[in-house]
Design an enzyme around this catalytic site. Structure first.
Site, PDB file in Angstrom:
ATOM      1  N   CYS A 127      -6.044   0.239   2.668  1.00 21.73           N
ATOM      2  CA  CYS A 127      -6.749  -1.025   2.435  1.00 21.73           C
ATOM      3  C   CYS A 127      -5.829  -2.213   2.715  1.00 21.73           C
ATOM      4  O   CYS A 127      -4.995  -2.560   1.862  1.00 21.73           O
ATOM      5  CB  CYS A 127      -7.271  -1.081   0.997  1.00 21.73           C
ATOM      6  SG  CYS A 127      -8.132  -2.612   0.593  1.00 21.73           S
ATOM      7  N   CYS A 136      -6.221  -5.152   0.319  1.00 15.37           N
ATOM      8  CA  CYS A 136      -5.549  -4.949  -0.968  1.00 15.37           C
ATOM      9  C   CYS A 136      -4.035  -5.165  -0.866  1.00 15.37           C
ATOM     10  O   CYS A 136      -3.430  -5.784  -1.747  1.00 15.37           O
ATOM     11  CB  CYS A 136      -5.797  -3.529  -1.475  1.00 15.37           C
ATOM     12  SG  CYS A 136      -7.523  -2.997  -1.501  1.00 15.37           S
ATOM     13  N   ASP A 137      -3.432  -4.633   0.192  1.00 13.92           N
ATOM     14  CA  ASP A 137      -1.975  -4.499   0.215  1.00 13.92           C
ATOM     15  C   ASP A 137      -1.235  -5.349   1.239  1.00 13.92           C
ATOM     16  O   ASP A 137       0.002  -5.379   1.235  1.00 13.92           O
ATOM     17  CB  ASP A 137      -1.609  -3.027   0.457  1.00 13.92           C
ATOM     18  CG  ASP A 137      -2.088  -2.123  -0.669  1.00 13.92           C
ATOM     19  OD1 ASP A 137      -2.251  -2.634  -1.794  1.00 13.92           O
ATOM     20  OD2 ASP A 137      -2.313  -0.921  -0.428  1.00 13.92           O
TER      21      ASP A 137
END
Length: 312
Positions: A140, A143-144
């Protein structure tokens, strides 16, 4: 999780203990609806793999995925939520407000069902992938990506999602490699053009990743050119796998309407084509697959289920 073996009837049965299912459980249990949460693995789902979630409101310093869902679980437990650790094998609609949920251990009855069993990211299935998940292997970029400022990363995949991931990563990383097993991308032309015009993005085609290597964190990828069979090494700080997702809908394929990807089709109230069965989170059609969206879906599904139960 508690293990329950006797047959019982509930107002609501929630399948899946990720953010969508936990959010739904908080709402239904708090509204004094008898609620059973069924999770086949561990509470939290895929978000547990995230070392740090820093885009969820209320945690300005960030929080690990496991800690976030643990707090959600404890919040739901305050309201007498019941839960079991087992796998759902099938759901059948006996009549309006009379559903049977068959598990590996027993059968439960419910007036309504909320399906929040999520989806799994397709894995590469190569050495090092599992070992370095959360330590350089990610699924993701949204997300990261902020953790890779001025670092070198790779994206594996050739569809729209992979290209979007690379474009997002380019906002943070110093260099982004896109590794694809074919010599052409499946992504739409306009998205490809955007990637090709981004100077930080480099393309490695006709190539597969053979292994992920490192010590404490990812340090390099072993690559194989499928045309020449030549093996090479690519130094990276992280690798983002974007080769597709697999919805956990095998147990309801003959019951609910699914899209071409196997996701559950719902309306704005999270209602499926079967009245009284709702779906929320990553498993539903057009989900953006973000934890806050999943939690929102769960609350909508819970309120819809409450209205359905109260109409009985």
């Amino acid at each position: 999780m508690n293990q329950e073996n006797t047959t019982q009837k509930f107002d609501v049965i929630i399948i899946g203990g990720g953010p969508a299912g936990l959010s739904a459980a908080i709402y239904t249990a708090r509204d004094r609806l008898s609620t059973l949460l069924i999770e086949k693995s561990i509470i939290g789902g895929m978000i547990n793999e995230a070392d740090k979630v820093d885009n969820y409101p209320g945690f300005h310093e960030g929080i690990s995925g496991m800690d976030l869902t643990s707090k959600m679980y404890k919040q739901a437990q305050k309201y007498e939520l019941q839960d079991v650790n087992t796998e759902v094998l099938s759901i059948s609609a006996n009549a309006p407000r009379d559903f049977s949920v068959k598990t590996a251990d027993t059968e439960y009855l419910a007036k309504s069902v909320i399906i929040a069993s999520g989806s799994d990211k397709q894995k590469l299935g190569i050495p090092g992938e599992k070992e370095f998940t959360g330590r350089g292997v990610s699924y993701c970029a949204t997300c990261d990506a902020p953790f890779y400022r001025e670092k070198t990363v790779a994206v594996v995949g050739g569809g729209n999602s992979a290209i979007y991931e690379a474009l997002h990563l380019a906002k943070f990383a110093s260099k982004v490699y896109i590794i694809h097993r074919r010599n052409q991308f499946r992504a739409t032309t306009i998205i490809q053009e955007r990637a090709k015009s981004e100077p930080k993005i480099k393309f490695i085609l006709n190539t597969v990743v053979e292994a992920v290597q490192g010590t404490d964190f990812v340090e390099n990828l072993m690559l194989k050119n499928i045309t020449s069979n030549q093996i090479s090494e690519l130094s990276v700080d992280g690798v983002f796998v974007s080769i597709g997702i697999k919805p956990n809908t095998s147990y309801i394929k003959n019951l609910l309407a699914l899209d071409d990807s196997g996701m559950i089709i719902v309306d704005s109230n999270m209602q499926t084509n079967v009245p009284g069965i709702f779906a929320a989170g990553d498993i539903r059609h057009n989900s953006i697959r973000q934890v806050i969206a999943a939690a929102g879906d769960g609350s909508i599904a819970a309120m819809s289920a409450k209205k359905w139960v109260e109409e009985s």
